[in-house]
Design an enzyme around this catalytic site. Structure first.
Site, short mmCIF file in Angstrom:
data_model
loop_
_atom_site.label_atom_id
_atom_site.label_comp_id
_atom_site.label_asym_id
_atom_site.label_seq_id
_atom_site.Cartn_x
_atom_site.Cartn_y
_atom_site.Cartn_z
N HIS A 120 0.82 -1.21 0.00
CA HIS A 120 0.00 0.00 0.00
C HIS A 120 0.85 1.26 0.00
O HIS A 120 1.96 1.28 0.55
CB HIS A 120 -0.90 0.02 1.24
N GLU A 158 -6.16 -0.79 -6.38
CA GLU A 158 -7.19 0.05 -5.80
C GLU A 158 -6.84 1.52 -6.04
O GLU A 158 -5.67 1.91 -5.96
CB GLU A 158 -7.30 -0.18 -4.27
#
Length: 326
Positions: free
Chosen positions: A38, A107
């Site tokens: 991330h 994402e």
């Protein structure tokens, strides 16, 4: 046989702590580990997002047995697929063959930071398909030239290439991604215990390949504290990936989950210290056909206690119920 894994969740701990945690997971007897990749945490309360590949390099040196894996890396926006291939090959060498490359369509939360926009899911899957083919071509050795719909590669070569390239996993959430995974992946990755996903993966060529699932849990001797922590840091999880892939910022996830209650979270995530509840949460994955299940203990500060409890209580209980993995 079901193998039980441990998740280095980069969103809830700093880099040094993450390495300490995976060392503890190896000592506790987990069968494998996975690592999120991330740039941004899901919620501000998680508080972290170190560079996963630096953490993995350190983990490869600090451990000797436990397999490592990205769960998952998006090779199409923040990273060019040629660079992902180089990182993965290097990590396979550093870990002496213990690394698997998990890939997914990404994402918006993480990929928006490079300012390239966020296309439709169809386009994102086209990009992922092209990226996997580039990575595989580089793993084969020699120079690669590629002129594609989404990527160009100009005379690229991996100069440090392991004898056995890392297996490639692809994350799935529906028919389109299952088709891609069945055709191009060595294993499939999912975060829901859905037999239909594995059936679709098999239809498209995945029969006999490993299938890796992931399950959040919240261990604490005080069950109310476990529920509160899960609600504070993981209430976004139940929104589903069609939503989670689209939201661009932790504040958007906070807004989208403002009506999720602690009771809602406790109904979907095992909380407390009753191993039977954790076993029952793992069971649907095993019954769906997953061969490996990675647990995500929620909360960075709770990891040492969770790892100790896993060694003495949880792992023996899960293996007794579902079959020994080690």
């Amino acid at each position: 046989m079901v193998r039980i894994g441990y998740t280095m969740m980069t969103e809830h701990a700093g880099p040094r702590e993450l390495v300490d945690h995976v060392v503890g997971a190896e000592e506790a007897g987990f069968d494998f580990s996975v690592t999120s990749d991330h740039y941004v945490p899901w919620l501000r309360s998680q508080g972290h997002a170190p560079y996963a590949w630096s953490v993995l390099g350190a983990a490869a040196q600090a451990t000797s047995r436990i397999p490592l894996m990205t769960y998952v890396t998006c090779p199409t926006f923040r990273y060019h697929p040629a660079v992902v291939a180089q990182k993965a090959a290097t990590l396979q060498l550093l870990s002496r063959g213990r690394f698997r490359l998990g890939l997914g369509a990404g994402e918006n939360l993480n990929e928006h930071v490079v300012g390239g926009g966020w296309p439709s899911v169809d386009v994102r899957h086209e990009m992922l398909r092209e990226a996997v083919r580039i990575i595989r071509a580089l793993f084969e050795g020699g120079h690669v030239n590629h002129r594609g719909e989404h990527f160009d590669v100009e005379s690229a070569r991996l100069w440090d290439l392991p004898d056995t390239p890392p297996p490639i996993g692809v994350a799935v959430s529906g028919e389109q991604s299952c088709a891609l995974a069945g055709e191009l992946a060595d294993l499939v990755v999912a975060t829901e215990p859905r037999p239909d996903l594995l059936a679709a993966f098999d239809r498209h060529g995945g029969t006999g390949k490993p299938r890796v699932g992931q399950l959040p849990v919240s261990y604490d001797p005080d069950r109310e504290a476990a529920i509160a922590r899960a609600h504070d840091q993981f209430r976004w999880f139940g929104s589903g990936w069609k939503v989670n892939a689209e939201l661009p910022h932790p504040d958007a996830f906070a807004a989208a989950t403002r009506f999720v209650t602690p009771e809602d979270v406790a109904a979907s995530i095992p909380c407390g210290d009753d191993p039977a509840a954790f076993v029952e949460a793992v069971r649907p994955y095993a019954e769906a056909g997953f061969t490996e299940i990675a647990l995500v203990q929620i909360g960075g500060e709770s990891q040492p206690a969770f790892l100790d409890w896993s060694r003495t209580t949880l792992l023996p209980a899960v293996r007794a119920a579902l079959g020994e993995g080690s």
